[in-house]
Each structure stands twice: as C-alpha cells, then as structure tokens.
Design a protein around this motif. Structure first.
Motif, mmCIF file in Angstrom:
data_model
loop_
_atom_site.group_PDB
_atom_site.id
_atom_site.type_symbol
_atom_site.label_atom_id
_atom_site.label_comp_id
_atom_site.label_asym_id
_atom_site.label_seq_id
_atom_site.Cartn_x
_atom_site.Cartn_y
_atom_site.Cartn_z
ATOM 1 N N GLY B 84 0.815 -1.205 0.000
ATOM 2 C CA GLY B 84 0.000 0.000 0.000
ATOM 3 C C GLY B 84 0.849 1.255 0.000
ATOM 4 O O GLY B 84 2.065 1.217 0.216
ATOM 5 N N LEU B 85 0.201 2.347 -0.247
ATOM 6 C CA LEU B 85 0.877 3.643 -0.374
ATOM 7 C C LEU B 85 0.015 4.682 0.330
ATOM 8 O O LEU B 85 -1.205 4.687 0.181
ATOM 9 N N LEU B 86 0.630 5.509 1.116
ATOM 10 C CA LEU B 86 -0.141 6.535 1.812
ATOM 11 C C LEU B 86 0.661 7.821 1.889
ATOM 12 O O LEU B 86 1.889 7.824 1.826
ATOM 13 N N ARG B 87 -0.075 8.903 1.993
ATOM 14 C CA ARG B 87 0.579 10.209 2.048
ATOM 15 C C ARG B 87 1.033 10.510 3.473
ATOM 16 O O ARG B 87 0.305 10.281 4.435
ATOM 17 N N HIS B 88 2.228 10.986 3.585
ATOM 18 C CA HIS B 88 2.687 11.498 4.866
ATOM 19 C C HIS B 88 3.647 12.643 4.611
ATOM 20 O O HIS B 88 4.656 12.470 3.914
ATOM 21 N N ALA B 89 3.331 13.790 5.137
ATOM 22 C CA ALA B 89 4.186 14.960 4.912
ATOM 23 C C ALA B 89 5.565 14.725 5.505
ATOM 24 O O ALA B 89 5.703 14.097 6.556
ATOM 25 N N ARG B 90 6.557 15.231 4.818
ATOM 26 C CA ARG B 90 7.926 15.098 5.331
ATOM 27 C C ARG B 90 8.077 15.979 6.562
ATOM 28 O O ARG B 90 7.852 17.190 6.501
ATOM 29 N N PRO B 91 8.464 15.396 7.676
ATOM 30 C CA PRO B 91 8.677 16.224 8.868
ATOM 31 C C PRO B 91 9.806 17.228 8.614
ATOM 32 O O PRO B 91 10.735 16.949 7.854
ATOM 33 N N ALA B 92 9.715 18.370 9.255
ATOM 34 C CA ALA B 92 10.730 19.405 9.049
ATOM 35 C C ALA B 92 12.122 18.849 9.344
ATOM 36 O O ALA B 92 12.351 18.236 10.379
ATOM 37 N N GLY B 93 13.010 19.030 8.420
ATOM 38 C CA GLY B 93 14.391 18.607 8.624
ATOM 39 C C GLY B 93 14.676 17.168 8.265
ATOM 40 O O GLY B 93 15.819 16.720 8.355
ATOM 41 N N ALA B 94 13.649 16.429 7.887
ATOM 42 C CA ALA B 94 13.864 15.017 7.554
ATOM 43 C C ALA B 94 14.711 14.890 6.298
ATOM 44 O O ALA B 94 14.612 15.702 5.382
ATOM 45 N N MET B 95 15.532 13.860 6.261
ATOM 46 C CA MET B 95 16.446 13.683 5.141
ATOM 47 C C MET B 95 15.735 13.213 3.883
ATOM 48 O O MET B 95 16.174 13.484 2.771
ATOM 49 N N VAL B 96 14.672 12.463 4.062
ATOM 50 C CA VAL B 96 13.971 11.923 2.904
ATOM 51 C C VAL B 96 12.469 12.143 3.062
ATOM 52 O O VAL B 96 11.980 12.418 4.155
ATOM 53 N N GLY B 97 11.771 12.007 1.949
ATOM 54 C CA GLY B 97 10.328 12.213 1.976
ATOM 55 C C GLY B 97 9.534 10.951 1.735
ATOM 56 O O GLY B 97 8.343 11.021 1.428
ATOM 57 N N ALA B 98 10.181 9.813 1.853
ATOM 58 C CA ALA B 98 9.465 8.552 1.655
ATOM 59 C C ALA B 98 10.166 7.450 2.421
ATOM 60 O O ALA B 98 11.393 7.460 2.567
ATOM 61 N N ARG B 99 9.363 6.515 2.901
ATOM 62 C CA ARG B 99 9.890 5.373 3.647
ATOM 63 C C ARG B 99 9.050 4.142 3.338
ATOM 64 O O ARG B 99 7.825 4.217 3.306
ATOM 65 N N TRP B 100 9.710 3.023 3.144
ATOM 66 C CA TRP B 100 9.013 1.740 3.056
ATOM 67 C C TRP B 100 8.999 1.089 4.433
ATOM 68 O O TRP B 100 9.996 1.126 5.154
ATOM 69 N N LEU B 101 7.878 0.508 4.764
ATOM 70 C CA LEU B 101 7.750 -0.194 6.032
ATOM 71 C C LEU B 101 7.330 -1.631 5.748
ATOM 72 O O LEU B 101 6.366 -1.869 5.023
ATOM 73 N N ALA B 102 8.056 -2.577 6.313
ATOM 74 C CA ALA B 102 7.724 -3.996 6.156
ATOM 75 C C ALA B 102 7.031 -4.494 7.416
ATOM 76 O O ALA B 102 7.440 -4.157 8.529
ATOM 77 N N LEU B 103 5.966 -5.264 7.224
ATOM 78 C CA LEU B 103 5.206 -5.774 8.367
ATOM 79 C C LEU B 103 5.344 -7.298 8.452
ATOM 80 O O LEU B 103 5.131 -8.010 7.465
ATOM 81 N N ILE B 104 5.673 -7.753 9.647
ATOM 82 C CA ILE B 104 5.895 -9.179 9.908
ATOM 83 C C ILE B 104 4.644 -9.769 10.537
ATOM 84 O O ILE B 104 4.051 -9.172 11.443
ATOM 85 N N SER B 105 4.273 -10.938 10.090
ATOM 86 C CA SER B 105 3.139 -11.625 10.709
ATOM 87 C C SER B 105 3.524 -12.123 12.096
ATOM 88 O O SER B 105 4.565 -12.764 12.270
ATOM 89 N N VAL B 106 2.689 -11.806 13.056
ATOM 90 C CA VAL B 106 2.884 -12.328 14.416
ATOM 91 C C VAL B 106 1.528 -12.840 14.923
ATOM 92 O O VAL B 106 0.485 -12.343 14.523
ATOM 93 N N PRO B 107 1.558 -13.830 15.810
ATOM 94 C CA PRO B 107 0.289 -14.359 16.307
ATOM 95 C C PRO B 107 -0.400 -13.434 17.299
ATOM 96 O O PRO B 107 -1.607 -13.495 17.473
ATOM 97 N N ASP B 108 0.382 -12.579 17.953
ATOM 98 C CA ASP B 108 -0.186 -11.722 18.989
ATOM 99 C C ASP B 108 0.568 -10.391 18.962
ATOM 100 O O ASP B 108 1.723 -10.302 19.402
ATOM 101 N N VAL B 109 -0.077 -9.380 18.453
ATOM 102 C CA VAL B 109 0.597 -8.093 18.257
ATOM 103 C C VAL B 109 0.971 -7.452 19.594
ATOM 104 O O VAL B 109 2.069 -6.891 19.748
ATOM 105 N N ALA B 110 0.082 -7.552 20.573
ATOM 106 C CA ALA B 110 0.380 -6.961 21.887
ATOM 107 C C ALA B 110 1.590 -7.641 22.519
ATOM 108 O O ALA B 110 2.457 -6.989 23.120
#
Lengths: 123, 290
Positions: B84-110
C-alpha cells in the motif's frame, strides 16, 4: 433497506474500533502511523559502503551458502530431533558447513517478455 | 466524524466473504505464517509522484481507496496486491520524503510489542486494530530499525513462488547482527543461520524451511539501521534504466560480489529506498517450500 442500514451500522462499529482501539490516535492509517518519529531523520543515509553479503542467498551450487562443501544435514532435521520433542528456543548456529535455508522460489517467467508474472506468491 | 462515516460506509460495502483483509494481504482465513513478511507500505510525501515512478519501474498498478480516510492506495501487480501507499508529509528537517515499512506476521501483536520493549526495542505505534486489515503495531529494534507487526484479519498468504514485481527478499542493515538476530528470533520465532560469504558471516532468519530475510552488518555512521525490501525483477540493468528515466536514483549499482551482479538498490524521487534482485538460474531455489 433495513439490511443495508444494519450493515452500515456494523461498518461504523468496526470503524470505531479502528480508531479507538489503541494508542494510535485518530487517523485511519496515515498520519499517526509514521508520526513525528526520528525514523524520518535517521543517523545516516541508506546503503553506503554496503558489504558483499546482502541480498538473497544465491541458488547456484557453487554459492557457499546454497551448498556448503559437505552438504551436511541440518541439525534440526527431524531425524536428529523428533517432532515430539519440544522445539528448542531460537538459536544461532555459527557453523558455516551446513546447508542454509533458501528464500521462496521465484516463479517461472511468463513468455512474451514484460516485467511481471502471474500466479502465486501473493501477499 | 465525517471520515469515520466514510470509512464505515466503505467497510460495510466491501465483499467480506471474498476478501477478509481488503486493505491487507491476500491471505487464507485462519492460516498464519508467523515470521513471514506479509505487507509493505510506502509512506511518501508525494503519492502521485510515487505512483508514476513505481508504475514506470515495476509496472505496478494502483487503486485508490478513496472512501478510507488517509487516502490509502493499494499497490498491485498482475497477480495481486503488493502493498500500500499513503501520504505522509515530510517532517521538518527530515532527510527523505518517503519510507518503506515492512510488516511481519505475528500471532499476537500486543505480545510482540511487549517483547520488543523487554528486549531493548521500543514501540513507535501501539497495537491497534485497523478495519479491513487486522491488528498492527510499529516497532523499533534495539538498534533503531523500524518495522511493523501484523495479525491480518484474513490470514497470511501461503508460501507460493514469488512473482516478478513482488517482494522477494529483505535485508536488515544493522551494526550488531548477533544482537539483532536474537531480537528478531524472539519476536518472529525464526531460526537463525550463520554461514559465510566472502569471508564474512552471513546471517539468515528463516522458518518453515524458508529463508525470510538476511542480516547484514553496516557502519551505522554511514548507513542508518533499517529494513530493505527487494523486488524481484527479470532484468536488473533494464530496471535501473527505468529508474533513471523515471527520476529515481541508483543508490547501489550491481557488482560482481552481490549475487553475481543481480542485486542493486534504488531510491525513488522522494528518497524511498528499495532493493531489486534478479534470481539467477531458472530452477527454483534449493530447499524452498511451496
């Protein structure tokens, strides 16, 4: 019409759960998700002076990970560790002489070129 | 409140019987593969530019979920969803304006979030349910790499062969592979295998007989600790040509020592980094499960 109203109400309930279920905040997925976190700032760029051991382990026989010289069996092979035995805690096996696991295989490429395939391998 | 109503309407109209996680992986209901990377999100300051870039480079298609607050967009290739792709404004001073995030399957998130805290990591976003996807949290490992954990409502996708344009591999860049391996083994139930490549230790995280990711040692003053997904392509030089033409950057060009020239790292115009890999050889990888 009544049924649609019920379904809408269920949807509303689900949406409520999505936005009130944790410490996330009041957005669906975007804003808070990546919040003003130092993840965005970091301590360095990406991928400067990377070593030669990144990427998937190679599939070719001469690759040291794919096929070690002795082709040794894995210690956790069922023969060595019966299924009835409780699984040991995750461990690091530092022996370079045994077979390493491989990633999921790549699907065969479709004929006719293009850069995409079809079939499985979904998420 | 309006966006809640909009989401409610959207969720209520989804074909739940056919897709239990319409905004998540195409899983098999009730079946989970803990430790598998099951979803990928690109947070970017310029979704339109990202769509143009990734569409040109990988041939991905995009479907806006306009009804969902946050303007979420699903990414797909010919055979199904990639992430998926979502908009997120670059925080002031951030080096880049985009990040990929990988999500791992877990049986219990908490439980995963608790484990992260106990083992020196931290919680970026507390566990919370997301309608149409499942329960997720965003965590940071002890050295600072950020990743997500997810229990998808619709289960996890089976381990079938990876298609062109799909995520094939992930690497964790970290200053202390041994510490990182112990952390992720506890969290994701991985076996840790350490081999040797070019005289250096090579650490892999695997389970169910399949290698899920590698861990590579980096110099943290030069490269930020992070997860890097790799997209499977059929031609690395041609893909790099498309990257350049589409306004991206080749961060790490192919070199002989990296899977015989079949690996490279790219950055999109906003700075989001991805690896690309061509799997050399026609035969399936040895030892890989279907």
């Amino acid at each position: 019409m009544k049924r649609r109203a019920c379904v809408m109400a269920l949807g509303l309930l689900l949406a409520g759960c999505a936005t009130e279920g944790g410490g996330g905040g009041a957005d669906f997925y975007g804003g808070y998700y990546y919040g003003y976190d130092d993840w965005w700032y970091g301590g360095g760029a990406c991928c400067v002076d990377l070593p030669d051991d990144i990427g998937p382990p190679g599939p070719r026989p001469e690759h040291p990970i794919a096929l070690p010289p002795d082709g040794g069996a894995r210690p956790e092979n069922p023969i060595a560790q019966p299924p009835s035995q409780p699984k040991a805690a995750p461990k690091a096996d530092a022996s370079p002489a045994r077979s390493m696991p491989a990633p999921r295989p790549a699907a065969p490429m479709r004929s006719g070129g293009g850069m995409r395939g079809g079939g499985g391998g979904r998420r | 409140m309006n966006r809640f109503l909009a989401l409610a309407a959207f969720v209520s109209l989804l074909p739940w019987g056919a897709i239990a996680s319409p905004l998540g992986p195409e899983g098999t209901p009730g079946q989970y593969l803990p430790g598998k990377f099951v979803w990928f999100d690109l947070a970017t300051e310029d979704p339109a530019a990202a769509r143009a870039f990734y569409g040109a480079v990988f041939g991905w298609s995009f479907r806006d979920v306009a009804e969902a607050p946050g303007s979420y967009t699903l990414i797909a290739n010919d055979s199904g969803k990639v992430g998926g792709l979502l908009r997120h404004a670059r925080p002031a001073g951030a080096m880049v304006g985009a990040r990929w995030l990988a999500l791992i399957s877990v049986p219990d998130v908490a439980r995963a979030a608790q484990l992260a805290r106990e083992r020196g990591g931290s919680v970026v976003t507390e566990p919370h349910p997301v309608a149409g996807r499942g329960t997720l949290a965003v965590l940071r490992d002890p050295q600072g790499a950020v990743f997500g954990v997810l229990k998808a409502d619709g289960g996890d996708p089976p381990d079938t062969p990876v298609e062109q344009g799909d995520v094939f591999w992930l690497d964790l860049f970290t200053a202390d592979p041994a510490q990182a391996a112990a952390f992720y083994a506890a969290l994701g139930g991985y076996d840790v295998d350490v081999g040797e490549v070019a005289g250096r230790p090579r650490t892999l995280l695997s389970n169910h007989g399949i290698a899920r990711a590698g861990i590579a040692r980096i110099e943290p003053s030069k490269t930020r600790p992070q997860w890097l997904p790799y997209i499977l392509v059929d031609d690395v030089p041609a893909t790099l040509d498309r990257v350049r033409r589409a306004g991206g950057r080749v961060v790490l060009p192919p070199r002989a020592g990296l899977l015989e020239g079949n690996v490279a790292v790219i950055a999109d115009p906003q700075g989001g980094t991805l690896g690309i890999v061509r799997w050399p050889g026609d035969a399936p990888a040895p030892g890989a499960a279907r």
